[in-house]
Design an enzyme around this catalytic site. Structure first.
Site, PDB file in Angstrom:
ATOM      1  N   SER A 226       0.835  -1.201   0.000  1.00 54.69           N
ATOM      2  CA  SER A 226       0.000   0.000   0.000  1.00 54.69           C
ATOM      3  C   SER A 226       0.868   1.248   0.000  1.00 54.69           C
ATOM      4  O   SER A 226       1.980   1.249   0.548  1.00 54.69           O
ATOM      5  CB  SER A 226      -0.853  -0.030   1.271  1.00 54.69           C
ATOM      6  OG  SER A 226      -1.421   1.234   1.529  1.00 54.69           O
TER       7      SER A 226
ATOM      8  N   TYR B  81      -1.852  -0.788  10.980  1.00 49.71           N
ATOM      9  CA  TYR B  81      -2.118  -1.320   9.639  1.00 49.71           C
ATOM     10  C   TYR B  81      -0.912  -1.086   8.731  1.00 49.71           C
ATOM     11  O   TYR B  81      -0.409  -1.993   8.065  1.00 49.71           O
ATOM     12  CB  TYR B  81      -3.375  -0.683   9.023  1.00 49.71           C
ATOM     13  CG  TYR B  81      -3.500  -0.979   7.549  1.00 49.71           C
ATOM     14  CD1 TYR B  81      -3.870  -2.248   7.109  1.00 49.71           C
ATOM     15  CD2 TYR B  81      -3.189  -0.010   6.585  1.00 49.71           C
ATOM     16  CE1 TYR B  81      -3.942  -2.543   5.752  1.00 49.71           C
ATOM     17  CE2 TYR B  81      -3.263  -0.294   5.233  1.00 49.71           C
ATOM     18  CZ  TYR B  81      -3.646  -1.558   4.823  1.00 49.71           C
ATOM     19  OH  TYR B  81      -3.699  -1.857   3.474  1.00 49.71           O
TER      20      TYR B  81
ATOM     21  N   LYS C 124       1.996  -3.686   6.685  1.00 55.53           N
ATOM     22  CA  LYS C 124       2.380  -3.693   5.267  1.00 55.53           C
ATOM     23  C   LYS C 124       3.899  -3.514   5.129  1.00 55.53           C
ATOM     24  O   LYS C 124       4.545  -4.184   4.316  1.00 55.53           O
ATOM     25  CB  LYS C 124       1.631  -2.601   4.504  1.00 55.53           C
ATOM     26  CG  LYS C 124       0.146  -2.860   4.372  1.00 55.53           C
ATOM     27  CD  LYS C 124      -0.133  -4.127   3.566  1.00 55.53           C
ATOM     28  CE  LYS C 124      -1.596  -4.518   3.574  1.00 55.53           C
ATOM     29  NZ  LYS C 124      -1.874  -5.831   2.984  1.00 55.53           N
TER      30      LYS C 124
ATOM     31  N   LEU D  58     -13.265   7.531   1.379  1.00 47.09           N
ATOM     32  CA  LEU D  58     -14.038   8.637   0.803  1.00 47.09           C
ATOM     33  C   LEU D  58     -15.096   8.179  -0.209  1.00 47.09           C
ATOM     34  O   LEU D  58     -16.267   8.533  -0.091  1.00 47.09           O
ATOM     35  CB  LEU D  58     -13.068   9.626   0.138  1.00 47.09           C
ATOM     36  CG  LEU D  58     -13.733  10.810  -0.542  1.00 47.09           C
ATOM     37  CD1 LEU D  58     -14.433  11.698   0.467  1.00 47.09           C
ATOM     38  CD2 LEU D  58     -12.705  11.617  -1.337  1.00 47.09           C
TER      39      LEU D  58
ATOM     40  N   ASP E 148      -3.668  12.021   8.480  1.00 50.40           N
ATOM     41  CA  ASP E 148      -3.796  12.289   7.042  1.00 50.40           C
ATOM     42  C   ASP E 148      -2.675  13.210   6.549  1.00 50.40           C
ATOM     43  O   ASP E 148      -2.220  14.088   7.280  1.00 50.40           O
ATOM     44  CB  ASP E 148      -5.142  12.956   6.733  1.00 50.40           C
ATOM     45  CG  ASP E 148      -6.259  11.929   6.563  1.00 50.40           C
ATOM     46  OD1 ASP E 148      -5.967  10.721   6.606  1.00 50.40           O
ATOM     47  OD2 ASP E 148      -7.418  12.350   6.383  1.00 50.40           O
TER      48      ASP E 148
END
Ligand code: NAD
Ligand code: WQD
Length: 340
Positions: A127, A151, A155, A202, A297
């Site tokens: 990701s 998370y 990865k 989103l 974010d």
């Protein structure tokens, strides 16, 4: 030529189901594995309808070593595409152990079963989250890596495990594919993203507002260093992503070389770009409230896709309007998803 046999884990999920169809269309034999922890068995009926043949499927948990050994003992596989994982960033901060157990435990169990049966060709779902807060844009594969939540850590760790495996045994050919923001749905409207409860991402949230299931979108932050102040991301149509998996798999099978590649469009769109494109696609309005930034974010994230373009010969072809139109068709045809 003999047909290549591919095992897909997380096969009934959003990206797995679209990739499954694409692999069948490209002449691969596919066996899917999933435990339905975040997908519905109804996906199998939809795949049957779309492919015209009954999908070969085993219900199993990839963390279950004896179940995975049984999968590999029953038949030979040329390669595996490993999608199965938990993927909600927010949830991962509340349940870190569940994320480490499933995402790392599952990867270890799977690769051990593969090694035990001389299957050493693997495509891994990584990701763009592994880039943390990017230092420059567009993001190249050799950018600094970091994680800001459990998370993302799974990865990053998954990539490390697979790189170490490749160093220890040159027989492995591994593709680490770093997806940016997968959205959209199959153009039939029969398969798509089917989030349980309130969507975290989103596009599915916007789709539910457009459908009248939710009242308003909360736009997280409008003071970012972007043209309209809202967050910018590299949205990629799931069908383009699915095609990227087929190209990566062919690359591994042909060259026996490992590769780490971004899969995105290389273009950034803001939250408001997505809202406006969705309004055009759906002919409805998507009322918004501007609220505080969501913790963790970043201002903007979009891929440098030169490597996938040149080495894999892959390029995303679908634009934001197509992503929204396909997402809207899926939403309208399946107002309660596949479980409800
Ligand atoms: P998804 O939740 O729709 O699909 C994952 C599938 O894996 C689900 O069907 C779930 O039931 C299954 N699964 C989970 N744990 C399992 C286990 N232990 N055993 C068997 N099956 C199990 O998610 P997706 O969006 O299709 O994501 C697929 C992969 O891509 C994941 O590894 C995810 O982390 C990665 N990824 C997703 C995104 C995204 O935004 N969708 C972005 C980057 C990377
Ligand atoms: C996109 C933009 C939000 C929801 C996540 C994971 C990442 C990868 C892809 C798995 C951002 C804004 C969102 C809302 C909003 N997944 N937004 N209101 O955060 O870029 O990436 O999915 O690997 O790891 O972090 O995607 O869809 O959540 O957000 O304003 O209700 O939309 O702030 O700018 P994100 P997203």
């Amino acid at each position: 030529m003999t047909q290549m046999r591919v095992l897909l884990t997380g096969a009934t999920g959003f990206i797995g189901s679209h990739t499954w169809l694409n692999l069948l269309a490209c002449g691969f034999q596919v066996v899917g594995v999933d435990d339905f922890s975040n997908s519905s068995p109804a996906v199998l009926d939809r795949l049957h309808q779309l492919a015209g043949t009954e999908p070969a499927f085993i219900r199993a948990d990839v963390c279950d070593a004896s179940a995975m050994a049984a999968v590999f003992s029953r038949e030979r596989f040329d390669a595996v595409i490993h999608f199965a994982a938990l993927k909600a960033v927010g949830e991962s901060t509340e349940k870190p152990l569940a994320y480490y157990a499933n995402n790392i435990g599952g990867l270890l169990t799977l690769t051990q079963a593969m090694a035990g049966h001389e299957c050493k060709t693997l495509v891994f779902s990584s990701s763009a989250t592994v880039y943390g807060k990017p230092e420059s844009l567009p993001i190249r594969e050799d950018a600094a890596l970091s994680s800001t939540n459990p998370y993302g850590a799974t990865k990053l760790m998954g990539e490390t495990i697979l790189r170490d495996l490749g160093h220890a045994d040159a027989g492995w050919a591994v593709a680490l594919l770093r997806y940016f923001n997968p959205v959209g749905a199959h153009e039939s409207g029969l398969i798509g993203e089917d989030p349980r409860g309130t969507p975290n991402n989103l596009m599915p949230f916007v789709a539910q507002v457009a459908a009248g299931k939710r009242e308003r979108l909360k736009v997280f932050g409008h003071d970012y260093a972007t043209p309209d102040g809202t967050g910018v991301r590299d949205y990629i149509h799931v069908l383009d992503l699915a095609a990227g998996h087929v190209d990566a798999l062919n690359y591994l099978l042909d060259t026996r070389q490992s590769i780490t590649a971004n899969l995105g469009t290389g273009r950034g769109h803001s939250v408001l770009d997505v809202v406006h494109a969705f309004e055009r696609a759906s002919g409805t309005s998507v009322p918004c409230d501007f609220v505080a930034r969501r913790p963790g974010d970043v201002d903007a994230s979009y891929a440098d896709v030169t490597l996938a373009n040149t080495v894999l010969g892959w390029e995303a072809t679908r634009d934001l309007d197509t992503m929204c139109a396909d997402s809207w068709r899926w939403q309208r045809m399946n107002p309660n998803g596949l479980a409800g």
